[in-house]
Design a protein around this motif. Sequence first.
Motif, PDB file in Angstrom:
ATOM      1  N   THR A 166       0.823  -1.135   0.077  1.00 44.37           N
ATOM      2  CA  THR A 166      -0.067   0.039  -0.009  1.00 44.37           C
ATOM      3  C   THR A 166       1.036   1.141   0.127  1.00 44.37           C
ATOM      4  N   GLY A 167       2.070   1.164  -0.029  1.00 43.97           N
ATOM      5  CA  GLY A 167       3.038   2.452  -0.002  1.00 43.97           C
ATOM      6  C   GLY A 167       4.417   2.248  -0.042  1.00 43.97           C
ATOM      7  N   GLU A 168       5.310   3.378  -0.353  1.00 46.86           N
ATOM      8  CA  GLU A 168       6.385   3.075  -0.624  1.00 46.86           C
ATOM      9  C   GLU A 168       7.357   2.419   0.668  1.00 46.86           C
ATOM     10  N   LYS A 169       6.886   2.725   1.859  1.00 43.95           N
ATOM     11  CA  LYS A 169       7.747   2.332   3.069  1.00 43.95           C
ATOM     12  C   LYS A 169       7.657   0.838   2.948  1.00 43.95           C
ATOM     13  N   SER A 170       6.323   0.044   2.804  1.00 44.27           N
ATOM     14  CA  SER A 170       6.554  -1.483   3.185  1.00 44.27           C
ATOM     15  C   SER A 170       7.073  -1.980   1.910  1.00 44.27           C
ATOM     16  N   PHE A 171       7.094  -1.358   0.601  1.00 40.81           N
ATOM     17  CA  PHE A 171       7.422  -1.767  -0.356  1.00 40.81           C
ATOM     18  C   PHE A 171       8.926  -1.848  -0.405  1.00 40.81           C
ATOM     19  N   ALA A 172       9.479  -0.687  -0.030  1.00 38.29           N
ATOM     20  CA  ALA A 172      11.167  -0.498   0.439  1.00 38.29           C
ATOM     21  C   ALA A 172      11.626  -1.591   1.271  1.00 38.29           C
ATOM     22  N   GLY A 173      10.849  -1.989   2.209  1.00 41.85           N
ATOM     23  CA  GLY A 173      11.367  -3.123   3.140  1.00 41.85           C
ATOM     24  C   GLY A 173      11.536  -4.363   2.265  1.00 41.85           C
ATOM     25  N   THR A 174      11.308  -4.724   1.187  1.00 41.19           N
ATOM     26  CA  THR A 174      11.568  -5.943   0.606  1.00 41.19           C
ATOM     27  C   THR A 174      12.693  -5.900  -0.295  1.00 41.19           C
ATOM     28  N   LEU A 175      13.362  -4.865  -0.473  1.00 38.31           N
ATOM     29  CA  LEU A 175      14.187  -4.498  -1.402  1.00 38.31           C
ATOM     30  C   LEU A 175      15.450  -5.478  -1.505  1.00 38.31           C
ATOM     31  N   GLU A 176      16.009  -5.564  -0.331  1.00 37.47           N
ATOM     32  CA  GLU A 176      16.980  -6.659  -0.286  1.00 37.47           C
ATOM     33  C   GLU A 176      16.719  -7.888  -0.710  1.00 37.47           C
ATOM     34  N   GLU A 177      15.715  -8.286  -0.417  1.00 38.55           N
ATOM     35  CA  GLU A 177      15.269  -9.715  -1.001  1.00 38.55           C
ATOM     36  C   GLU A 177      15.078  -9.890  -2.668  1.00 38.55           C
ATOM     37  N   ARG A 178      14.456  -8.689  -2.976  1.00 39.82           N
ATOM     38  CA  ARG A 178      14.051  -8.455  -4.408  1.00 39.82           C
ATOM     39  C   ARG A 178      15.481  -8.368  -5.240  1.00 39.82           C
ATOM     40  N   GLN A 179      16.454  -7.683  -4.569  1.00 38.24           N
ATOM     41  CA  GLN A 179      17.573  -7.375  -5.348  1.00 38.24           C
ATOM     42  C   GLN A 179      18.418  -8.913  -5.079  1.00 38.24           C
ATOM     43  N   THR A 180      18.438  -9.445  -4.151  1.00 38.61           N
ATOM     44  CA  THR A 180      19.086 -10.668  -4.189  1.00 38.61           C
ATOM     45  C   THR A 180      18.670 -11.781  -5.169  1.00 38.61           C
ATOM     46  N   ILE A 181      17.434 -12.322  -5.285  1.00 30.93           N
ATOM     47  CA  ILE A 181      16.805 -13.146  -5.973  1.00 30.93           C
ATOM     48  C   ILE A 181      16.947 -12.635  -7.395  1.00 30.93           C
ATOM     49  N   GLU A 182      17.058 -11.337  -7.735  1.00 33.40           N
ATOM     50  CA  GLU A 182      17.134 -10.966  -9.064  1.00 33.40           C
ATOM     51  C   GLU A 182      18.582 -10.986  -9.542  1.00 33.40           C
ATOM     52  N   ARG A 183      19.596 -10.930  -8.620  1.00 35.29           N
ATOM     53  CA  ARG A 183      20.950 -11.165  -8.857  1.00 35.29           C
ATOM     54  C   ARG A 183      21.197 -12.569  -9.098  1.00 35.29           C
ATOM     55  N   LEU A 184      20.376 -13.438  -8.635  1.00 33.31           N
ATOM     56  CA  LEU A 184      20.508 -15.045  -8.742  1.00 33.31           C
ATOM     57  C   LEU A 184      19.586 -15.454  -9.948  1.00 33.31           C
ATOM     58  N   GLY A 185      19.085 -14.384 -10.767  1.00 31.35           N
ATOM     59  CA  GLY A 185      18.415 -15.116 -11.753  1.00 31.35           C
ATOM     60  C   GLY A 185      16.926 -15.118 -11.714  1.00 31.35           C
ATOM     61  N   ALA A 186      16.248 -14.492 -10.784  1.00 25.49           N
ATOM     62  CA  ALA A 186      14.676 -14.627 -10.638  1.00 25.49           C
ATOM     63  C   ALA A 186      14.287 -13.441 -11.764  1.00 25.49           C
ATOM     64  N   ASN A 187      13.216 -13.525 -12.387  1.00 31.01           N
ATOM     65  CA  ASN A 187      12.427 -12.591 -12.989  1.00 31.01           C
ATOM     66  C   ASN A 187      11.489 -11.907 -12.237  1.00 31.01           C
ATOM     67  N   VAL A 188      11.754 -10.631 -11.662  1.00 31.52           N
ATOM     68  CA  VAL A 188      10.689  -9.885 -10.894  1.00 31.52           C
ATOM     69  C   VAL A 188      10.521  -8.525 -11.648  1.00 31.52           C
ATOM     70  N   GLN A 189       9.127  -8.230 -12.074  1.00 30.11           N
ATOM     71  CA  GLN A 189       8.838  -6.981 -12.481  1.00 30.11           C
ATOM     72  C   GLN A 189       8.040  -6.120 -11.597  1.00 30.11           C
ATOM     73  N   ILE A 190       8.385  -4.989 -11.348  1.00 37.46           N
ATOM     74  CA  ILE A 190       7.999  -3.832 -10.828  1.00 37.46           C
ATOM     75  C   ILE A 190       6.883  -3.341 -11.210  1.00 37.46           C
ATOM     76  N   LEU A 191       5.577  -3.206 -10.647  1.00 34.82           N
ATOM     77  CA  LEU A 191       4.381  -2.925 -10.892  1.00 34.82           C
ATOM     78  C   LEU A 191       3.913  -1.453 -10.177  1.00 34.82           C
ATOM     79  N   ASN A 192       3.356  -0.552 -11.097  1.00 36.04           N
ATOM     80  CA  ASN A 192       2.717   0.742 -10.402  1.00 36.04           C
ATOM     81  C   ASN A 192       1.350   0.314 -10.080  1.00 36.04           C
ATOM     82  N   GLN A 193       0.528   1.251  -9.529  1.00 30.73           N
ATOM     83  CA  GLN A 193      -0.978   1.276  -9.222  1.00 30.73           C
ATOM     84  C   GLN A 193      -1.651   0.959 -10.244  1.00 30.73           C
ATOM     85  N   ASP A 194      -1.396   1.607 -11.485  1.00 33.13           N
ATOM     86  CA  ASP A 194      -2.275   1.236 -12.724  1.00 33.13           C
ATOM     87  C   ASP A 194      -2.038  -0.183 -13.203  1.00 33.13           C
ATOM     88  N   GLU A 195      -0.631  -0.569 -13.407  1.00 32.97           N
ATOM     89  CA  GLU A 195      -0.481  -1.871 -13.821  1.00 32.97           C
ATOM     90  C   GLU A 195      -1.224  -3.101 -12.948  1.00 32.97           C
TER      91      GLU A 195
END
Length: 416
Positions: A146-175
Amino acid sequence: MTGSGKSVIVVGAGVVGVATALCLQMEGHRVTVLDPKAPGTATSFGNAGSIAIGAMYPTGSPGNLKQVPKMLMDPASAVSIRWSYLPRMMPWLVRFFAASRPSRVEQISRELTSIVPSAAEAHLSLMKAHRIEGIVKPLGWLKVYTGEKSFAGTLEERQTIERLGANVQILNQDELRQLEPALSPRFTHGAFQPDNHFVTSPLKLTEAYAKAFAGLGGRFLAEKVTRFEFDGDRVRKVVTDLSMHEADNVVVCAGAWSGRICEMLGFRVPLDTERGYHLNIASEDGPKLSRPVVIGDHSFVLAPMQDGIRLTSGVEFAGVDAPPDFRRIRRILPLAQKALPGLSGNITREWMGHRPSTPDSKPLIGLAPGIDNVSLGFGHGHIGLTLAARTGNILADLVSGREPTVDLMPFSADRF
């Protein structure tokens, strides 16, 4: 197919045990599965249905640990401990905290990358071989915030799995609205993993594997293992409450009860259970979801199963014997109704299962310590469904005398 291979006893009829038994039977071994419960009706029954090929990040991490005190004080949080159980689980917790250091999180993630990304391919190959269709769909896995703060709390996990090859797409409200229009417009940020697969009925998938196994000559026996008889460094007989079975090989896939089986075999492993809960909610005339959606602010999942919307949440530490407590999962229902407007309050089932969890979030896969003819395949935590077929392939290699295609040292029981 009765085969001329080895006689193999698989202990446990969850999705990992059944997939393993099927892989072994396909090799020509003579396989018997022992479990007092019907295939897929225990812990495998109630998960959120994701084959999560991006799930390389461990449960324990520095960011998660910071949230634990707050979670334990919040009656609607996703984590709870029955305080009477705390003394018994302290050794497990000490190892869990040690595995949550940044350097260990990076190492564990890399080790999981050796088996997790190929998990969907293993399932799809097994299903294709036995013409299993209509249960697993390539719909992805969505997390919303629901907001930037809670989403930013997952940055480390997202960066780690992307670095290891996971396909992660970041979506905005409209998407997000385009992908899942029934969700509340309150959600402003999303992370979508399109390569994950969705199992629309985990029970039906396990039953389909069980049917294929039986069709090849495999046996299911509703028996509870009570002890083992040895001949030197080998198991000679598996003794149950109803019979005795000679075996060339034994494979332990008993989920959260595998620790007790290992004690019967003469060694201990640090296995506990992250008890998980779900509510099944009638959805005939309600809002529609296309795929599982993680509500990141509150750590619960809404999954559109074949029999309704499944609300899954909860990591409760209370052991395998304590009765369930559905108060916490029921407190989450109003939050789910805010996330998915129009979701009914018609609960058709409440359920609790036992995730078999190790302190470092890695399963135990490989040979048992000090026993020549026993293999292990348990402790998958949140990714048991994901890794079921992959684990089956690895254990079939071991039993058949082939060198596995993956280094099993990171998953060995000896690591503890």
